[in-house]
Design an enzyme around this catalytic site. Structure first.
Site, PDB file in Angstrom:
ATOM      1  N   GLU A  98       8.949  -4.799  26.745  1.00 35.63           N
ATOM      2  CA  GLU A  98       9.863  -5.566  25.602  1.00 35.63           C
ATOM      3  C   GLU A  98       8.557  -6.088  24.736  1.00 35.63           C
ATOM      4  O   GLU A  98       7.613  -6.554  25.237  1.00 35.63           O
ATOM      5  CB  GLU A  98      10.625  -6.479  25.902  1.00 35.63           C
ATOM      6  N   TYR A 110       1.848   0.997  21.326  1.00 37.76           N
ATOM      7  CA  TYR A 110       2.855   1.860  22.268  1.00 37.76           C
ATOM      8  C   TYR A 110       3.154   3.169  21.738  1.00 37.76           C
ATOM      9  O   TYR A 110       3.314   3.917  22.459  1.00 37.76           O
ATOM     10  CB  TYR A 110       3.940   0.767  22.381  1.00 37.76           C
TER      11      TYR A 110
END
Length: 145
Positions: A98, A110
């Protein structure tokens, strides 16, 4: 990470977050068999660390922090690649995390690794900010060197 690293880790944690982990949280992670805290040192200085859990073929990234003096130098990328590579030999299938919706640099990192945006978790953080849930299938990750 060992207990001897705690003061240095807390210093970097507090510089990186408005809601930092406490000493008790780090110490609790050191006791969990599924947990691992990888440190990256550059010229003797703590450049960053990555806290993760590995369970049932899934690596859950809990905390990834770069010390302010080492930002934009590939520290987070190196820590993430190291964590993935270490767990591949243990049957890694998927990586989960998260990230704050406001953290565009982290989301970009990411996505460059191949993570997909899966869902938004409303009010996930203590201050009420939403989190972007992201995942990476190990099949999507670049092949081993």
């Amino acid at each position: 990470m060992s207990r001897a690293d705690l003061a240095e880790v807390l210093e970097v944690e507090q510089a990186g977050y408005t809601h930092p982990w406490s000493a008790a949280m780090f110490l609790a992670e050191l006791e969990k068999p599924q947990a691992r805290i990888d440190l990256l040192r550059i010229e003797g200085h703590l450049a960053g660390y990555l806290c993760s859990w590995f369970l049932c073929g899934e690596l859950h990234i809990l905390n990834l922090v770069t010390a302010p003096a080492f930002r934009r130098q590939g520290v987070a990328r190196r820590l993430l690649a190291h964590a993935i590579q270490c767990r591949r030999a243990q049957g890694l299938e998927r990586v989960l995390l998260e990230v704050r919706l406001s953290n565009a640099p982290a989301i970009g990192l990411y996505e460059r690794f191949g993570f997909c945006r899966d869902a938004v978790r409303k009010g996930y953080y203590p201050d009420g900010e939403d989190a972007q849930l992201m995942s990476l299938s190990i099949n999507q990750y670049p092949p081993r060197d």
